[in-house]
Design a protein around this motif. Sequence first.
Motif, mmCIF file in Angstrom:
data_model
loop_
_atom_site.group_PDB
_atom_site.id
_atom_site.type_symbol
_atom_site.label_atom_id
_atom_site.label_comp_id
_atom_site.label_asym_id
_atom_site.label_seq_id
_atom_site.Cartn_x
_atom_site.Cartn_y
_atom_site.Cartn_z
ATOM 1 N N ILE A 26 43.617 37.299 49.810
ATOM 2 C CA ILE A 26 43.548 35.847 49.523
ATOM 3 C C ILE A 26 42.027 35.382 49.952
ATOM 4 O O ILE A 26 41.426 34.532 49.016
ATOM 5 N N ILE A 54 34.320 50.975 41.130
ATOM 6 C CA ILE A 54 35.563 50.782 41.495
ATOM 7 C C ILE A 54 35.502 49.411 42.256
ATOM 8 O O ILE A 54 36.524 48.370 42.172
ATOM 9 N N ILE A 55 34.532 49.007 43.270
ATOM 10 C CA ILE A 55 34.782 47.958 44.283
ATOM 11 C C ILE A 55 34.328 46.855 43.241
ATOM 12 O O ILE A 55 35.131 45.748 43.351
ATOM 13 N N LEU A 56 33.494 47.023 42.365
ATOM 14 C CA LEU A 56 33.001 45.626 41.539
ATOM 15 C C LEU A 56 34.168 45.430 40.563
ATOM 16 O O LEU A 56 34.711 44.071 40.472
ATOM 17 N N GLY A 66 36.623 33.296 43.754
ATOM 18 C CA GLY A 66 36.315 32.937 42.340
ATOM 19 C C GLY A 66 35.145 33.571 42.095
ATOM 20 O O GLY A 66 34.470 34.316 42.622
ATOM 21 N N ARG A 115 37.369 45.876 41.332
ATOM 22 C CA ARG A 115 38.522 45.317 42.194
ATOM 23 C C ARG A 115 38.038 43.784 42.480
ATOM 24 O O ARG A 115 39.068 43.229 42.523
ATOM 25 N N CYS A 116 37.018 43.628 42.755
ATOM 26 C CA CYS A 116 36.702 42.135 43.090
ATOM 27 C C CYS A 116 36.600 41.199 41.653
ATOM 28 O O CYS A 116 37.242 40.221 41.943
ATOM 29 N N PHE A 117 36.360 41.943 40.791
ATOM 30 C CA PHE A 117 36.599 41.193 39.440
ATOM 31 C C PHE A 117 37.925 40.909 39.206
ATOM 32 O O PHE A 117 38.455 39.764 39.009
ATOM 33 N N ILE A 138 39.441 36.788 49.650
ATOM 34 C CA ILE A 138 38.253 37.329 48.703
ATOM 35 C C ILE A 138 38.785 36.597 47.283
ATOM 36 O O ILE A 138 37.981 36.041 46.432
ATOM 37 N N GLY A 139 40.082 36.806 47.061
ATOM 38 C CA GLY A 139 40.165 36.110 45.809
ATOM 39 C C GLY A 139 40.090 34.706 45.556
ATOM 40 O O GLY A 139 39.700 34.158 44.638
ATOM 41 N N SER A 140 40.525 33.941 46.617
ATOM 42 C CA SER A 140 40.036 32.444 46.454
ATOM 43 C C SER A 140 38.581 32.082 46.503
ATOM 44 O O SER A 140 38.454 31.119 45.906
ATOM 45 N N PHE A 200 32.027 54.789 43.016
ATOM 46 C CA PHE A 200 32.549 53.850 43.859
ATOM 47 C C PHE A 200 32.262 52.268 43.991
ATOM 48 O O PHE A 200 33.151 51.390 43.800
ATOM 49 N N ILE A 201 31.035 52.422 43.486
ATOM 50 C CA ILE A 201 30.456 50.897 43.376
ATOM 51 C C ILE A 201 31.067 50.222 42.072
ATOM 52 O O ILE A 201 31.641 49.058 42.266
ATOM 53 N N PHE A 255 32.579 36.079 43.163
ATOM 54 C CA PHE A 255 32.152 37.333 42.532
ATOM 55 C C PHE A 255 30.561 37.558 42.432
ATOM 56 O O PHE A 255 30.091 38.412 42.452
ATOM 57 N N LEU A 300 40.540 40.610 41.733
ATOM 58 C CA LEU A 300 41.023 39.649 42.685
ATOM 59 C C LEU A 300 40.310 38.304 42.538
ATOM 60 O O LEU A 300 40.978 37.422 42.690
ATOM 61 N N GLN A 301 38.871 38.234 41.973
ATOM 62 C CA GLN A 301 38.107 37.108 41.977
ATOM 63 C C GLN A 301 38.192 36.211 40.892
ATOM 64 O O GLN A 301 38.048 35.229 40.930
ATOM 65 N N ILE A 302 38.266 37.005 39.705
ATOM 66 C CA ILE A 302 38.441 36.446 38.448
ATOM 67 C C ILE A 302 39.736 36.294 37.671
ATOM 68 O O ILE A 302 40.205 35.236 37.683
ATOM 69 N N LEU A 344 39.143 45.258 50.572
ATOM 70 C CA LEU A 344 39.725 44.933 49.253
ATOM 71 C C LEU A 344 41.027 45.357 48.819
ATOM 72 O O LEU A 344 41.904 45.438 47.799
ATOM 73 N N LEU A 377 31.569 52.024 51.823
ATOM 74 C CA LEU A 377 32.656 52.187 50.865
ATOM 75 C C LEU A 377 33.776 51.958 51.415
ATOM 76 O O LEU A 377 34.477 51.258 50.900
ATOM 77 N N TYR A 424 42.404 34.904 40.649
ATOM 78 C CA TYR A 424 41.864 33.887 41.217
ATOM 79 C C TYR A 424 42.401 32.540 41.173
ATOM 80 O O TYR A 424 42.953 31.977 42.498
ATOM 81 N N TYR A 480 45.273 33.260 44.117
ATOM 82 C CA TYR A 480 44.988 33.508 45.404
ATOM 83 C C TYR A 480 44.138 31.959 45.889
ATOM 84 O O TYR A 480 44.364 31.367 46.872
#
Lengths: 575, 362
Positions: free
Chosen positions: B229, A17-19, B235, A21-23, B231-233, A14-15, B270, A25-27, B322, B315, A30, A33
């Motif tokens: 938004i 998956i979370i990373l 970067g 997902r963050c990748f 989280i995504g913003s 799950f870690i 990130f 959304l954030q990369i 997320l 989790l 980016y 958003y």
Amino acid sequence: MGREIFLKKFINFFIYIILLRCFYLQIIRYPYYYQLSIRNCIRTIETGIPRGIIYDRNGRILAKDAPSANLVFVPYDIKDVENEIEILSNIIGFDKEYIRKKLTKKYINPFDRVILKRDLNSIEISLIEENLHKLPGIFVQEGIKRIYPFSKKTGHLLGYLGEISQSQLERLKEKGYKIGDIIGQDGIEKQYDEYLKGLPGGIQVEVDALGHQRRIWGKKEGEPGNDLILTIDATIQEIAYEELRDRNGCVAVIDPRNGEILAIVSNPVFDPNNLIYYLDEKKHPEKPFLNRVIKGQYPPGSIFKIITEIAALETGTIKEYDRVECTGIMEVSDRIFHCWKEEGHGWVDINLALPFSCNIFFGTIGMKLGVSTLIEYAKRFELGKPTGIDLPGEASGYIPMVQEADPLNLSIGQGPITTTPIQLLSLISTVANGGNIWQPFIVKKIISPKGEIIKEFTPNMKKIVPIDSETLDILRKGLKNVVEFGTGTRAKVEGLEIAGKTGTAQRAAAEFELPTHGAFVCYAPFDNPKIAVVVFLDYGSSPQAAEIAGRILKRIFIPEKIEDKNETETEIFDE
Amino acid sequence: MKQKLKYLMNSFKEKNIIFLSYLLIFIGICILFSASKGVITKESFFIKQILWAIIGSILVYVFRNWNYRSLEKFGYLFYFIILILLSIVLIKGEGRASRWIGLGWFYFQPSEFAKLVVILVLSSFLSKRDIRKFPVLLVSLIIVGIPFLLVFKQPNLGTAIIFILIFLGISYIAGITRKQLIGLFLLAIISSPLIWMIMKDYQKERILTFLNPMRDPLGKGYNLLQSKITIGSGGLIGKGFMKGTQTKLAFLPEYHTDFIFCVIAEEFGFLGVIIFTLLYYYFLSKIVEIIYIRKDIFGKFVATGIFVMFAGHFLINLGMTLGIFPIVGIPLPFISYGGSSLIVSILSVIILSSIEKHSTLF
């Protein structure tokens, strides 16, 4: 041992998956958003909470929604406050302080639109549209307004709407109410708010840096609330309002056979279609929001003699033809007790004492009865107790304790006793129908927008008070004679037998330096009561109240005369 | 000074569980400090959080030499008390979503404590019995089931899910058979329409909203969208400490409780997320180590339960911010604002530390 390893594998999975997902959304996402966030461009626009329609018993509309235009602003987009205040006060004539307070207040979400003024008229709309480029952050937005076709005539009955207050919010939060909600603040609108209120409509939009709408993310149509059908008869309501004219006081009309309220009018009144004007308390010290029918607490005065008479006859304290001599004055120990008629009524029995409202007679039998019996009978007829009418804020009135009252004053409804007009209306209804205490009610049915009946209210008999038929006959005869030749002759209507009783809060009022109130309760027709009326007049006499009651009954029962009578009436009214 | 730094580094390397948890708490307080500088200045909840952390350290000091085995005896008493408290919350908050018992300035939240109590009672019960026997399984189900239903009725869907995870975790380590697991799974599927029926409308709405966020763009969908938004913003490197715009401008409701992760993601990007997640992972893996080392069964089960509780919270909380899990409203332990949650987390760590210390005695 292998099972512990699984725990670790599980969390590892799950870690990842979370990373991931963050990748994503954030990369990867980016830029997208970031754009959304930098312009803060997702905005919610609520377009109001639709409410149900309120009908009278014959299907006439008493309250409904209509589209309107509101002036709104986005707190975040207001940059040059002073400039905008200047322009707004110039074109709409706003109070500068009011706008400044609104514009500079801190808002929980500075991007949510806040309403500055509701229900703009077309001139205001065009003025604002013309100056829109000078007013960043200010918009005209569609909304909903509430319309009351009978305006002042149904003011106290229906109440009005207003923004939810902080204390209301705390109480109602769990029921789904939120900041800025428009809710019923009085009358039926308040009492049945939960049923009337629908679901809010709104849109969520993406806007550009200037606040202009670019893309609609989602839209939700508002859903109207439930409709109400009242027991009120709009025609009688109008008649009652017109006959009370601009006198301060109140009128209520009920069907004594089941407790259905037909009209409720109280003066001074506010205009629900022009609320802001009345909400300023300084300009209106006369309290236009006080519904006297249920909140006014007055000494019942001579109307209480109905109770004294029933108590006296039922307990056998006096017989029908027992007489008392009234000389206009009476000495009891060290006190002097006056009749309202200085020269006195002479020898009277109960058949004459009630029509002439003789204080000496009732004082004498009151002394024989004693305070506790009088209080017991008052309580039997539910005086000093809310009637349970479905309006918010009903007062209870007050029935004194035994040691607080003296029988002389109490027997004629003076002293520390107070009642509300609706209680006296209930009392006369009980006399009219022979002992049934019906709970007065205003809402008959609640109907969903689809037409299903959500709730139906049937008449509720709270209590039966056993009254001997002989007592009733004597009492009713006396009440009829009040109008025939007694204190209430001004209520007389040709072709209609009316039974009633006058009341004036005279002596107590003078002692406490309160204004005197003239009151009249009655029912008609005498042999088959269909309507009961109560009239209270501030700074008035009871014959004046009787006259108003008579005019109302006349217009209800003798419709063929309405037309020519009505004309002269309106003429007077227009003056 | 240098020595102190060295001591701290060693604590980190040795995975001193108390140290690790206070590191997380420290991060949480910093985040809360940033979050409390928003457009609307709320009463500074980060100061309250510091107070709770201090109260927590007092507990740590008081219980430094305490042996967790006494919990085996007291577990049932706690269980009884917590059931009463949960019932009070239910009765008091009838018809409303109420989770607290007000005690002056502090809102006591029994459901937070219920998790720990259930872990203790279930561990104590199963440490002496074989879960593969049907009556034992049934009683364990009842032990978890009663507080589960009380919490579920509140309604507090998030905590209820944690109860399920705690049960699964402990019974799994206790050696539940595959057959039993499949049986339970089938039972859950059969009873799910029932659960759907007793769910509150807003809970149903949340699940439906999760499945289709645009279902209610003004309400629940709004939270989710704003969360993404935010989280995504952030970067790669974030907008910088105290410089988050989304959370500062209060686009996101509850950013100091359930959505606190968004603040981290927005302000530290990130990279910050990776560091934070790994730190949390480091903390969780330490608990797994304790489970490994532990030979006495009660301690092992308790450690497992606490692991599942922390991991589940972590989790699910991150999952919902997320957008990969429905918004069920549970806090991120050590980080989210909340006295009950923080105290329970610290108590759990105290127990873990005691389990670790006393493991060599056997």
